[in-house]
Design a protein around this motif. Structure first.
Motif, mmCIF file in Angstrom:
data_model
loop_
_atom_site.group_PDB
_atom_site.id
_atom_site.type_symbol
_atom_site.label_atom_id
_atom_site.label_comp_id
_atom_site.label_asym_id
_atom_site.label_seq_id
_atom_site.Cartn_x
_atom_site.Cartn_y
_atom_site.Cartn_z
ATOM 1 N N ALA A 203 54.926 -79.848 49.857
ATOM 2 C CA ALA A 203 55.611 -78.689 49.014
ATOM 3 C C ALA A 203 55.767 -77.435 50.020
ATOM 4 C CB ALA A 203 54.844 -78.349 47.914
ATOM 5 N N GLN A 204 55.026 -77.222 50.842
ATOM 6 C CA GLN A 204 55.059 -75.892 51.542
ATOM 7 C C GLN A 204 56.058 -76.272 52.594
ATOM 8 O OE1 GLN A 204 50.908 -76.323 52.802
ATOM 9 N NE2 GLN A 204 50.142 -74.600 51.237
ATOM 10 N N ARG A 205 56.284 -77.389 53.051
ATOM 11 C CA ARG A 205 57.042 -77.771 54.460
ATOM 12 C C ARG A 205 58.650 -77.452 53.507
ATOM 13 N NH1 ARG A 205 53.904 -81.888 54.734
ATOM 14 N NH2 ARG A 205 55.419 -83.841 54.455
ATOM 15 N N LYS A 206 58.688 -77.974 52.291
ATOM 16 C CA LYS A 206 59.959 -77.554 51.582
ATOM 17 C C LYS A 206 60.268 -76.151 51.549
ATOM 18 C CE LYS A 206 62.618 -80.054 48.053
ATOM 19 N NZ LYS A 206 62.608 -81.229 47.336
ATOM 20 N N LEU A 207 59.280 -75.494 51.125
ATOM 21 C CA LEU A 207 59.528 -74.131 50.930
ATOM 22 C C LEU A 207 60.014 -73.368 52.438
ATOM 23 C CD1 LEU A 207 57.061 -73.013 48.404
ATOM 24 C CD2 LEU A 207 59.217 -73.286 48.042
ATOM 25 N N ILE A 208 59.486 -73.766 53.399
ATOM 26 C CA ILE A 208 59.672 -73.254 54.638
ATOM 27 C C ILE A 208 61.056 -73.808 55.177
ATOM 28 C CG2 ILE A 208 59.056 -73.583 57.084
ATOM 29 C CD1 ILE A 208 56.170 -74.094 56.387
ATOM 30 N N SER A 209 61.383 -74.842 54.599
ATOM 31 C CA SER A 209 62.863 -75.296 55.001
ATOM 32 C C SER A 209 63.916 -74.554 54.411
ATOM 33 C CB SER A 209 63.198 -76.709 54.636
ATOM 34 O OG SER A 209 62.651 -77.665 55.504
ATOM 35 N N LEU A 210 63.810 -74.154 53.055
ATOM 36 C CA LEU A 210 64.443 -73.218 52.249
ATOM 37 C C LEU A 210 64.606 -71.902 52.931
ATOM 38 C CD1 LEU A 210 63.514 -74.667 48.763
ATOM 39 C CD2 LEU A 210 65.836 -74.849 49.892
ATOM 40 N N ALA A 211 63.446 -71.491 53.376
ATOM 41 C CA ALA A 211 63.251 -69.935 53.792
ATOM 42 C C ALA A 211 64.052 -69.984 54.956
ATOM 43 C CB ALA A 211 61.874 -69.385 54.030
#
Lengths: 317, 317
Positions: B44-52
């Motif tokens: 979930a954190q990696r996904k948010l990093i990708s989005l950011a």
């Protein structure tokens, strides 16, 4: 579209439960009162009526209905009262127990439902039997019938409209070779019918017809001696994937054939589809048979069973 | 249990994205900085990093990682960055394209996942490819390998603990007959392994061992010439259903064999299990190989690839 007619103002579940109790009491059962309530309530309403009945009168409604009613009418009402998903799980389970006679139920559950509807039935099956539908089908069928039914019940098919037309054309060719005179190995045919999406199969069947000078695949599939039921199950699956409404019209017409009525099939189709898609089936039936479905039913059946089915079909006959 | 170590106080996705951008800029890439961020964030954190990252710097993070990194390290980071369910759908799809070499991926996805996890992978497959995993497996494998893999990916197995012990005993006998010298027809064996629940299969395998004077089913299964990969796929499926952790220990040990490292298998097991159940696999690995998994990896690999895998295994080597 459904065919059942639910009144605009529906009595409360407790009122309906009370009407049913009154229908059960006194000399004999008032079957028409039972039909007047239950044939005009949807699945969610019937469930609430069952709950209210059990809560208020300390007995199960389905059990009381079974003791009050009899014959085909009882069996139809019993199936009607079940939750639609659990009903299919129950019917599938019963069918696995005499699979060479009852594979039609399994074919219909696998091919007329959407992939997510089939999944819901399989989940209900786990809950009811602590086993999977797949293992029961696999353990109880054999040979090509097993391969076919197992693929039908187990595949989680793609449900979209995307079609690979080149693939459809090449697989139409494979099917042609599979059904050619003398061909006995149906592995590829079962693979295609058992795993491709409905949209893809329709394109494949359409290529087949074009290449075969308008002979449809259902006409080209093997007939004749069919000791295992496999050939008939295959034709049913192909028909059901190609056009489920048309398939059910045929089941209904066969069930009301002049040689006698097949109440089991008749009940199954009406009860399973009355609050789902019986409207389309009914319209096609009328076109194909030149008689309204409710009239055909009224001609072939009698008594409370007739009244109940006709009510489910949405007519006031 | 997972093995990755996520810090108690995690930087914001924008801060992580910024740290990654800095790692990409200047002379060469700072691979250790990439690892310091990405190996210590959950899906979930990696996904948010990708989005950011994409929002702030107008480029895809995965694409940038692919251009900055290379070799086994790049492939491992690429798979690590994918959503865990989509990652499996992608890997399964790639495997269907060279199924006689890559069936292990399909066996693992079908047998190490719970039935509902497998279903999620199949749903993701529909979304990504507009086809079903089943139809691709069925169309690209043949013979017994097809029958086995198709049953494995398609069956929606019962997931409970209920076991029918009499059935287990009788099916242990069927398996014994299927693997007897000279027996070549595996229809029943494939049916059992392909449709029974994990709990039921364990009971069956246990009966098999008892009846065979402690010879386990995996030892009794056919070996030798295996041109289609079927026998190996069958052994993998049986092992994976019997004890997935133990199966993965074996895959890891084979991948780090003295004859050379199989980076593809090593990456696959570490990346797919690091945030799921790698802790149990790691513990069993140490018992079985008498060396810690991170040490075995450190011995067999090198550079950033080594650092990344060791970080995913949860060690500070």
């Amino acid at each position: 579209m459904a065919t059942i007619k639910v009144p605009q103002v529906v009595p409360s579940p407790a009122e309906d439960a009370d009407a049913l109790l009154k229908a059960f009491q006194g000399w004999g059962t008032d079957e028409q009162a039972v039909i007047a309530v239950l044939a005009h309530r949807d699945a969610a309403q019937r469930k609430l009526i069952s709950l209210a009945y059990e809560q208020n009168y300390n007995e199960g409604l389905i059990q009381r209905l079974q003791s009050e009613l009899s014959g085909d009418f009882e069996r139809a009402v019993y199936h009607w009262m079940l939750d639609p998903v659990e009903r299919q799980a129950l019917m599938a389970n019963a069918a696995t127990k005499r699979i060479q006679e009852d594979y039609a139920v399994i074919v219909e559950i696998a091919c007329a439902n959407s992939p997510s509807e089939l999944l819901a039935v399989k989940q209900a099956y786990h809950g009811l039997y602590r086993r999977s539908l797949e293992e029961d089908v696999a353990a109880r069928a054999t040979g090509d019938l097993r391969s076919l039914l197992l693929a039908l019940v187990s595949t989680y098919r793609y449900d979209g409209d995307d079609v690979d037309d080149a693939l459809a054309q090449s697989e139409a060719k494979i099917i042609r070779e599979s059904v050619a005179d003398g061909a006995t190995h149906h592995g590829e045919l079962i693979r295609i019918v058992g795993t491709r999406s409905r949209a893809q199969l329709r394109a494949t069947f359409s290529w087949f017809r074009d290449d075969e000078h308008s002979t449809s695949i259902t006409k080209a599939l093997p007939r004749g001696a069919d000791p295992t039921g496999y050939s008939h199950a295959l034709r049913s699956a192909v028909r059901c994937m190609a056009d489920a409404d048309k398939y059910f019209v045929k089941v209904l017409r066969n069930a009301m054939h002049k040689s006698g009525t097949d109440e089991e099939s008749l009940t199954r189709v009406i009860v399973m589809h009355a609050e789902k898609d019986l409207k389309g089936i009914k319209d096609k039936f009328q076109k194909r048979a030149s008689v309204a479905l409710e009239q055909a039913i009224a001609r072939d059946t009698s008594g409370d069973y007739k009244s109940f089915l006709v009510a489910l079909v949405g007519s006031g006959i």
